[in-house]
Design a protein around this motif. Structure first.
Motif, PDB file in Angstrom:
ATOM      1  N   CYS A  42      23.545   8.297 -49.804  1.00 60.61           N
ATOM      2  CA  CYS A  42      23.778   9.465 -50.388  1.00 60.61           C
ATOM      3  C   CYS A  42      22.742  10.297 -51.353  1.00 60.61           C
ATOM      4  N   GLY A  88      22.546  10.800 -54.365  1.00 60.33           N
ATOM      5  CA  GLY A  88      22.381  10.148 -55.607  1.00 60.33           C
ATOM      6  C   GLY A  88      21.428   8.856 -55.426  1.00 60.33           C
ATOM      7  N   VAL A  89      21.812   8.065 -54.333  1.00 59.84           N
ATOM      8  CA  VAL A  89      20.871   6.964 -54.022  1.00 59.84           C
ATOM      9  C   VAL A  89      19.269   7.325 -53.661  1.00 59.84           C
ATOM     10  N   CYS A 120      23.012   9.103 -61.452  1.00 57.18           N
ATOM     11  CA  CYS A 120      23.309  10.138 -60.427  1.00 57.18           C
ATOM     12  C   CYS A 120      23.979  11.255 -61.126  1.00 57.18           C
ATOM     13  N   LEU A 143      26.160  13.094 -60.430  1.00 52.37           N
ATOM     14  CA  LEU A 143      27.549  13.149 -60.244  1.00 52.37           C
ATOM     15  C   LEU A 143      28.239  12.473 -61.177  1.00 52.37           C
ATOM     16  N   VAL A 144      27.610  11.317 -61.662  1.00 48.37           N
ATOM     17  CA  VAL A 144      28.110  10.348 -62.684  1.00 48.37           C
ATOM     18  C   VAL A 144      27.747  11.183 -63.936  1.00 48.37           C
ATOM     19  N   THR A 200      33.347   7.321 -59.579  1.00 50.23           N
ATOM     20  CA  THR A 200      32.954   8.244 -58.402  1.00 50.23           C
ATOM     21  C   THR A 200      33.203   7.568 -57.121  1.00 50.23           C
ATOM     22  N   THR A 201      33.495   6.167 -56.977  1.00 49.63           N
ATOM     23  CA  THR A 201      33.418   5.525 -55.659  1.00 49.63           C
ATOM     24  C   THR A 201      34.682   4.911 -55.355  1.00 49.63           C
ATOM     25  N   CYS A 253      33.288  11.215 -55.729  1.00 51.34           N
ATOM     26  CA  CYS A 253      31.882  12.177 -55.355  1.00 51.34           C
ATOM     27  C   CYS A 253      32.172  12.514 -53.875  1.00 51.34           C
ATOM     28  N   TYR A 254      31.561  13.588 -53.354  1.00 49.10           N
ATOM     29  CA  TYR A 254      31.424  13.989 -51.848  1.00 49.10           C
ATOM     30  C   TYR A 254      30.950  13.018 -51.108  1.00 49.10           C
ATOM     31  N   ALA A 255      30.104  12.062 -51.202  1.00 50.60           N
ATOM     32  CA  ALA A 255      29.667  10.993 -50.377  1.00 50.60           C
ATOM     33  C   ALA A 255      30.724   9.943 -50.041  1.00 50.60           C
ATOM     34  N   THR A 256      31.505   9.493 -51.212  1.00 55.00           N
ATOM     35  CA  THR A 256      32.548   8.542 -51.007  1.00 55.00           C
ATOM     36  C   THR A 256      33.541   8.979 -50.211  1.00 55.00           C
ATOM     37  N   ALA A 280      27.007   3.897 -49.174  1.00 56.41           N
ATOM     38  CA  ALA A 280      26.146   4.916 -49.732  1.00 56.41           C
ATOM     39  C   ALA A 280      24.766   4.300 -50.412  1.00 56.41           C
TER      40      ALA A 280
HETATM   41  S1  SF4 Z   1      27.869   7.440 -54.594  1.00 59.34           S
HETATM   42 FE1  SF4 Z   1      28.405   9.310 -55.159  1.00 59.34          FE
HETATM   43  S2  SF4 Z   1      28.258   9.159 -57.306  1.00 59.34           S
HETATM   44 FE2  SF4 Z   1      27.302   7.303 -56.561  1.00 59.34          FE
HETATM   45  S3  SF4 Z   1      25.226   7.733 -56.220  1.00 59.34           S
HETATM   46 FE3  SF4 Z   1      26.035   8.394 -54.306  1.00 59.34          FE
HETATM   47  S4  SF4 Z   1      26.682  10.568 -54.627  1.00 59.34           S
HETATM   48 FE4  SF4 Z   1      26.075   9.649 -56.671  1.00 59.34          FE
END
Ligand code: SF4
Length: 314
Positions: free
Chosen positions: A17, A19-20, A102, A104-105, A171-172, A201-204, A273
Motif C-alpha cells: 500500500c 503507507g508501506v 503512515c 492514515l494512522v 486501520t487494518t 484504510c483504503y488499502a485494507t 499490504a
Molecule cells: S495498511 Fe493502510 S494504514 Fe497501514 S500503512 Fe498501508 S495505507 Fe497506511
C-alpha cells in the motif's frame, strides 16, 4: 504432477500500500542521507523479507530507543505509529528521528486528540498489543481511550451515562467484523460519535473486497504475508467467511501444501499490504514447477494513492 491443470485467480489490488511504500522509501533515503547504520524502532512494516532487505542496506532494528548504544545515529519510527512519548524521548536523547508513521494512522491520532479536546471519551476498536493500537492509545493520557476488540466486549462495555463518547478504529481491521461491533455500540449508545471518514484504510478495504469477490470460486485460498501482519491475517479470515474455508497464510516459514493443491481446480492468491510482489511471484513459480497453471487476475479497483516522504529526506 506437472500435467495437472490449475487455475489461479489472482486478487487485485494486493500487496504494498502507499503507507508501506513510503515507510520503506524513508528507511532507504535515510540510509542514503545519514549513512549506515540507521536505527529503526520496531519492524518498519510487518514483513521479514522487507526487514532483511533493509538490514542488508544498513538498517538496524530495535524494539526500544534504550537499546540503541550510539544515540548520535538517526532513528526511524515504523509505519504503525508510536505513542507521543517516543519522539519526546528521542528529543531528550538529542537523537535525530524520522517518523515513518503512515499518514492514515496519523489521521487517526489527530482524530483522537481533537475528540479529546472536545470533551469526548474515546473507544478504540482494535487488537490489543498491536503496535498501531499502542501508538494510538499513547496519543492521550492514560484512561482517555478504552479498547474494544470484539462484539462481546462491546456488549459488556460500561461507561457513565452522562459522558460524551466517540469511537475510532485501527486501520487494518476486518471491515465486516468492525461493522458488527459498531452496530452493538450504537444500539447501546445512540449518541455515539462516528469518525467523519472511516478509519479502516483504503488499502485494507480494497484488499478485503477483492478477496471477497474471488474466494467463493476457489477450492483453496492463499494470502502471502507475515503472521504479525494484521491486514494479512484479516484477508485469510475474509476468504474463509466469503466461501473458501481452506484459506491459509503463506509466511516466511510456510511449506506449500502441494498435496492438497493437487485436489484443487482453482485456487485464489492475494497478499497483505506489507508483502512485496516478489513473494507472490516466487509462490506462483513454485506452483508452475508442479502444475500446468493458468492465471486470471481479477482487479476490482485501481489504486493510485501515493504518500510523499518528509521533505528533509529529499
Ligand atoms: S495498511 Fe493502510 S494504514 Fe497501514 S500503512 Fe498501508 S495505507 Fe497506511
Amino acid at each position: 504432477m506437472k500435467n495437472k491443470e490449475l487455475k489461479i485467480l489472482l486478487s487485485a489490488p494486493r500487496g504494498f500500500c502507499a503507507g508501506v511504500e513510503r515507510a520503506i522509501e524513508i528507511v532507504e533515503k535515510s540510509i542514503k542521507k545519514y549513512g549506515a547504520p540507521v536505527y529503526v524502532r520496531h519492524e518498519i512494516v510487518h514483513n521479514k523479507h522487507v526487514v532483511d532487505n533493509l538490514k542488508s542496506k544498513g538498517a538496524v532494528f530495535v524494539e526500544e530507543l534504550e537499546e540503541i548504544e550510539d544515540k548520535s545515529r538517526p532513528v526511524i519510527f515504523s509505519a504503525h505509529g508510536v505513542p507521543k512519548q517516543i519522539p519526546e524521548d528521542a528529543s531528550n536523547y538529542e537523537m535525530t528521528y524520522v517518523d515513518a508513521t503512515c499518514p492514515l494512522v496519523s489521521k487517526v491520532h489527530r482524530e483522537a486528540e481533537n475528540l479529546f479536546k472536545l470533551g469526548y471519551h474515546i473507544i478504540l476498536i482494535g487488537h490489543k498489543n498491536h503496535p498501531e493500537v499502542i501508538g494510538t492509545m499513547g496519543q492521550l493520557k492514560k484512561g482517555s481511550i478504552d479498547l474494544i476488540q470484539n462484539e462481546e466486549e462491546a456488549e459488556n462495555y460500561q461507561i457513565d451515562n452522562g459522558k460524551k463518547i466517540a469511537y475510532i478504529t485501527q486501520t487494518t481491521l476486518s471491515v465486516d467484523d468492525t461493522k458488527e461491533i459498531i452496530k452493538v455500540l450504537k444500539r447501546k449508545f445512540p449518541n455515539l460519535k462516528e469518525p467523519m471518514k472511516e478509519d479502516i484504510c483504503y488499502a485494507t478495504t480494497n484488499r478485503q473486497m477483492a478477496v471477497k469477490e474471488i474466494a467463493k470460486n476457489c477450492d483453496m485460498f492463499f494470502v502471502i504475508g507475515s503472521r504479525n501482519s494484521s491486514n494479512s491475517v484479516r484477508l485469510v479470515e475474509v476468504a474463509k467467511k466469503s466461501g473458501c474455508e481452506n484459506a491459509y497464510l503463506i509466511h516466511s516459514e510456510s511449506k506449500i501444501p502441494f498435496e492438497e493443491i493437487e485436489n484443487c481446480r482453482t485456487i485464489g492468491i492475494s497478499s497483505g499490504a506489507s508483502a512485496p510482489e516478489i513473494l507472490v511471484k516466487n509462490f506462483i513459480n513454485e506452483l508452475k514447477n508442479n502444475f500446468s497453471i493458468t492465471i486470471d487476475e481479477i482487479e476490482i479497483i485501481k489504486e493510485n494513492v501515493v504518500f510523499k516522504v518528509p521533505n528533509k529526506l529529499n
